[in-house]
Scaffold this motif. Sequence first.
Motif, PDB file in Angstrom:
ATOM      1  N   GLN A  45       0.845  -1.199   0.000  1.00  0.00           N
ATOM      2  CA  GLN A  45       0.000   0.000   0.000  1.00  0.00           C
ATOM      3  C   GLN A  45       0.877   1.245   0.000  1.00  0.00           C
ATOM      4  OE1 GLN A  45      -2.405   0.874   3.525  1.00  0.00           O
ATOM      5  NE2 GLN A  45      -4.056   1.596   2.195  1.00  0.00           N
ATOM      6  N   GLU A  59       3.909   0.203   2.179  1.00  0.00           N
ATOM      7  CA  GLU A  59       3.926  -0.703   3.324  1.00  0.00           C
ATOM      8  C   GLU A  59       3.589  -2.111   2.838  1.00  0.00           C
ATOM      9  OE1 GLU A  59       1.349   0.265   6.625  1.00  0.00           O
ATOM     10  OE2 GLU A  59       2.088  -1.447   7.809  1.00  0.00           O
ATOM     11  N   VAL A  94       8.711 -12.596   5.578  1.00  0.00           N
ATOM     12  CA  VAL A  94       8.301 -11.233   5.193  1.00  0.00           C
ATOM     13  C   VAL A  94       9.522 -10.381   4.843  1.00  0.00           C
ATOM     14  CG1 VAL A  94       7.297  -9.073   6.089  1.00  0.00           C
ATOM     15  CG2 VAL A  94       6.125 -11.251   6.497  1.00  0.00           C
ATOM     16  N   LEU A 119       6.998  -5.348  12.358  1.00  0.00           N
ATOM     17  CA  LEU A 119       7.715  -6.303  13.203  1.00  0.00           C
ATOM     18  C   LEU A 119       6.921  -6.582  14.470  1.00  0.00           C
ATOM     19  CD1 LEU A 119      11.529  -5.656  13.616  1.00  0.00           C
ATOM     20  CD2 LEU A 119      10.367  -7.107  11.952  1.00  0.00           C
ATOM     21  N   SER A 120       6.934  -7.824  14.907  1.00  0.00           N
ATOM     22  CA  SER A 120       6.299  -8.187  16.170  1.00  0.00           C
ATOM     23  C   SER A 120       7.304  -8.133  17.314  1.00  0.00           C
ATOM     24  CB  SER A 120       5.746  -9.614  16.099  1.00  0.00           C
ATOM     25  OG  SER A 120       4.644  -9.667  15.248  1.00  0.00           O
ATOM     26  N   GLN A 123       9.910 -10.875  17.422  1.00  0.00           N
ATOM     27  CA  GLN A 123      11.006 -10.709  16.450  1.00  0.00           C
ATOM     28  C   GLN A 123      12.063  -9.762  16.985  1.00  0.00           C
ATOM     29  OE1 GLN A 123       8.078  -9.829  13.108  1.00  0.00           O
ATOM     30  NE2 GLN A 123       9.869 -10.520  11.973  1.00  0.00           N
ATOM     31  N   GLU A 150       8.368  -1.096  11.007  1.00  0.00           N
ATOM     32  CA  GLU A 150       7.303  -0.487  11.798  1.00  0.00           C
ATOM     33  C   GLU A 150       7.122  -1.273  13.093  1.00  0.00           C
ATOM     34  OE1 GLU A 150       3.696   0.188   9.617  1.00  0.00           O
ATOM     35  OE2 GLU A 150       4.746   1.164   7.953  1.00  0.00           O
ATOM     36  N   GLY A 238      -4.898   5.392   7.104  1.00  0.00           N
ATOM     37  CA  GLY A 238      -6.359   5.258   7.026  1.00  0.00           C
ATOM     38  C   GLY A 238      -7.039   6.463   6.411  1.00  0.00           C
ATOM     39  N   VAL A 239      -6.338   7.158   5.502  1.00  0.00           N
ATOM     40  CA  VAL A 239      -6.925   8.323   4.836  1.00  0.00           C
ATOM     41  C   VAL A 239      -7.872   7.831   3.744  1.00  0.00           C
ATOM     42  CG1 VAL A 239      -6.424  10.407   3.509  1.00  0.00           C
ATOM     43  CG2 VAL A 239      -4.844   9.639   5.305  1.00  0.00           C
ATOM     44  N   GLY A 258      -3.650   5.399   2.683  1.00  0.00           N
ATOM     45  CA  GLY A 258      -5.034   4.993   2.906  1.00  0.00           C
ATOM     46  C   GLY A 258      -5.774   4.710   1.619  1.00  0.00           C
ATOM     47  N   PRO A 264      -4.174  -1.881  -0.192  1.00  0.00           N
ATOM     48  CA  PRO A 264      -3.011  -2.768  -0.354  1.00  0.00           C
ATOM     49  C   PRO A 264      -3.227  -3.623  -1.606  1.00  0.00           C
ATOM     50  CG  PRO A 264      -3.809  -2.810   1.921  1.00  0.00           C
ATOM     51  CD  PRO A 264      -4.838  -2.066   1.113  1.00  0.00           C
TER      52      PRO A 264
HETATM   53  P1  C2E Z   1      -0.970  -1.797  10.396  1.00  0.00           P
HETATM   54  O1  C2E Z   1       0.476  -2.068  10.287  1.00  0.00           O
HETATM   55  O2  C2E Z   1      -1.397  -0.610  11.188  1.00  0.00           O
HETATM   56  O3  C2E Z   1      -1.486  -1.703   8.888  1.00  0.00           O
HETATM   57  C1  C2E Z   1      -2.483  -0.838   8.440  1.00  0.00           C
HETATM   58  C2  C2E Z   1      -3.786  -1.557   8.282  1.00  0.00           C
HETATM   59  O4  C2E Z   1      -4.778  -0.611   7.909  1.00  0.00           O
HETATM   60  C3  C2E Z   1      -3.778  -2.604   7.166  1.00  0.00           C
HETATM   61  O5  C2E Z   1      -4.652  -3.640   7.564  1.00  0.00           O
HETATM   62  C4  C2E Z   1      -4.383  -1.835   5.999  1.00  0.00           C
HETATM   63  O6  C2E Z   1      -4.974  -2.658   5.030  1.00  0.00           O
HETATM   64  C5  C2E Z   1      -5.407  -1.005   6.713  1.00  0.00           C
HETATM   65  N1  C2E Z   1      -5.746   0.221   5.992  1.00  0.00           N
HETATM   66  C6  C2E Z   1      -4.944   0.992   5.221  1.00  0.00           C
HETATM   67  N2  C2E Z   1      -5.585   2.060   4.730  1.00  0.00           N
HETATM   68  C7  C2E Z   1      -6.843   1.990   5.206  1.00  0.00           C
HETATM   69  C8  C2E Z   1      -8.013   2.843   5.052  1.00  0.00           C
HETATM   70  O7  C2E Z   1      -8.002   3.867   4.382  1.00  0.00           O
HETATM   71  N3  C2E Z   1      -9.135   2.457   5.718  1.00  0.00           N
HETATM   72  C9  C2E Z   1      -9.191   1.328   6.472  1.00  0.00           C
HETATM   73  N4  C2E Z   1     -10.337   1.031   7.082  1.00  0.00           N
HETATM   74  N5  C2E Z   1      -8.119   0.496   6.636  1.00  0.00           N
HETATM   75  C10 C2E Z   1      -6.957   0.833   6.012  1.00  0.00           C
HETATM   76  P2  C2E Z   1      -4.266  -5.174   7.403  1.00  0.00           P
HETATM   77  O8  C2E Z   1      -3.527  -5.379   6.121  1.00  0.00           O
HETATM   78  O9  C2E Z   1      -5.515  -5.953   7.647  1.00  0.00           O
HETATM   79  O10 C2E Z   1      -3.253  -5.421   8.581  1.00  0.00           O
HETATM   80  C11 C2E Z   1      -3.671  -5.330   9.901  1.00  0.00           C
HETATM   81  C12 C2E Z   1      -2.522  -5.362  10.859  1.00  0.00           C
HETATM   82  O11 C2E Z   1      -1.859  -6.631  10.835  1.00  0.00           O
HETATM   83  C13 C2E Z   1      -1.407  -4.350  10.533  1.00  0.00           C
HETATM   84  O12 C2E Z   1      -1.761  -3.072  10.997  1.00  0.00           O
HETATM   85  C14 C2E Z   1      -0.257  -4.948  11.287  1.00  0.00           C
HETATM   86  O13 C2E Z   1      -0.311  -4.600  12.642  1.00  0.00           O
HETATM   87  C15 C2E Z   1      -0.515  -6.425  11.151  1.00  0.00           C
HETATM   88  N6  C2E Z   1       0.358  -6.963  10.092  1.00  0.00           N
HETATM   89  C16 C2E Z   1       0.171  -6.979   8.745  1.00  0.00           C
HETATM   90  N7  C2E Z   1       1.223  -7.549   8.119  1.00  0.00           N
HETATM   91  C17 C2E Z   1       2.111  -7.895   9.093  1.00  0.00           C
HETATM   92  C18 C2E Z   1       3.400  -8.532   9.089  1.00  0.00           C
HETATM   93  O14 C2E Z   1       3.988  -8.857   8.054  1.00  0.00           O
HETATM   94  N8  C2E Z   1       3.991  -8.749  10.305  1.00  0.00           N
HETATM   95  C19 C2E Z   1       3.394  -8.366  11.474  1.00  0.00           C
HETATM   96  N9  C2E Z   1       4.031  -8.610  12.624  1.00  0.00           N
HETATM   97  N10 C2E Z   1       2.192  -7.757  11.504  1.00  0.00           N
HETATM   98  C20 C2E Z   1       1.562  -7.526  10.334  1.00  0.00           C
END
Ligand code: C2E
Length: 293
Positions: A45, A59, A94, A119-120, A123, A150, A238-239, A258, A264
């Motif tokens: 994204q 991202e 990843v 990153l978790s 990790q 991040e 989230g824009v 966003g 994404p």
């Molecule tokens: P995050 O890192 O805060 O990622 C942003 C999330 O917001 C993503 O959800 C993205 O799809 C969503 N998003 C972006 N723009 C918008 C928007 O305009 N509106 C809305 N409603 N949502 C938006 P996603 O892809 O479901 O990921 C959720 C969370 O999962 C991520 O939050 C992150 O904390 C975790 N995550 C995703 N990939 C990884 C990864 O490779 N490793 C780890 N450890 N965590 C991950």
Amino acid sequence: QAKAQGRNGAQFFTAEMNQRAQARLMVENHLRSAVAQGQLSLHYQPRIHVADGRVAGVEGLLRWHSPELGHVPPDRFIPVAEETGLIIEIGAWVIEAACAQIERWRGQGLQEVAVSINLSALQLRDPGLLDVLRASLERHAVPPGQLELELTESILMDQVDAHLVTLHALRELGLRLSIDDFGTGYSSLNYLTRFPIDQLKIDRSFVRDMLDDPRDLAIIKAIIGLGHTLGLKVVAEGVERELEVQALRAAGCDELQGYHFARPMAADTATAWLLDWIRRQAAVRGGNLPAEF
Ligand code: C2E
Ligand code: MG
Ligand code: MG
Ligand code: MG
């Protein structure tokens, strides 16, 4: 009768807990083979510079398609991966996938696109993390400054001193560091001056309500002011709407991410999107913003 009800209530509760535990166990079982069977992918994204509409980076967000369970959202499988320790293997995947994509983009005229990954906590505590990063960066000849990590506030708040050492090592490697979901964790701010970070990502919940709730706008402005005072870039997540773009620009936010710009996207779609965005940006005369920006 009260007794019977109590018993029914207890049975219902147990059944529900059972169901949830079973669902979780299913996720866990299938997740174990997800990496080996190639069921994971990264979606990308974009993040856009407010000032001129240039792409600031993308991202990488993890996606899991399980043949048995279908698409499982990260919010459902990442907690399981963290509890079981699988996140170490998945996280390494990843890192490798992000570096491979940077290398591919560098060969496709997209040499400047930075990729951030999440990153978790586990990790960050893993003594093998630096080697995994170094190996992937080297294998794909990625300049370390093009990979960003991040981390959420809550990750950093426990074991502050241990994390400090790790973060400095990551920084020395040349990686850039962001605090994700900023504003939702513990609000101890003194760590901001102690951790070697580059940017803050304002949590999407503030952006979502900023046009309706002046308190959220106030918090956003305060985060931007704080970030800038500390020499950090500030990104809004989230824009979704043009009015949010305008308000965030007026508030001095540096970068936006966003659905308003893009969801994404799978790698191929993201590549086409990036090339198209850059092409249209270059075509605009007198200003350098794509029409819809
Ligand atoms: P995050 O890192 O805060 O990622 C942003 C999330 O917001 C993503 O959800 C993205 O799809 C969503 N998003 C972006 N723009 C918008 C928007 O305009 N509106 C809305 N409603 N949502 C938006 P996603 O892809 O479901 O990921 C959720 C969370 O999962 C991520 O939050 C992150 O904390 C975790 N995550 C995703 N990939 C990884 C990864 O490779 N490793 C780890 N450890 N965590 C991950
Ligand atoms: Mg993130
Ligand atoms: Mg976030
Ligand atoms: Mg999040």
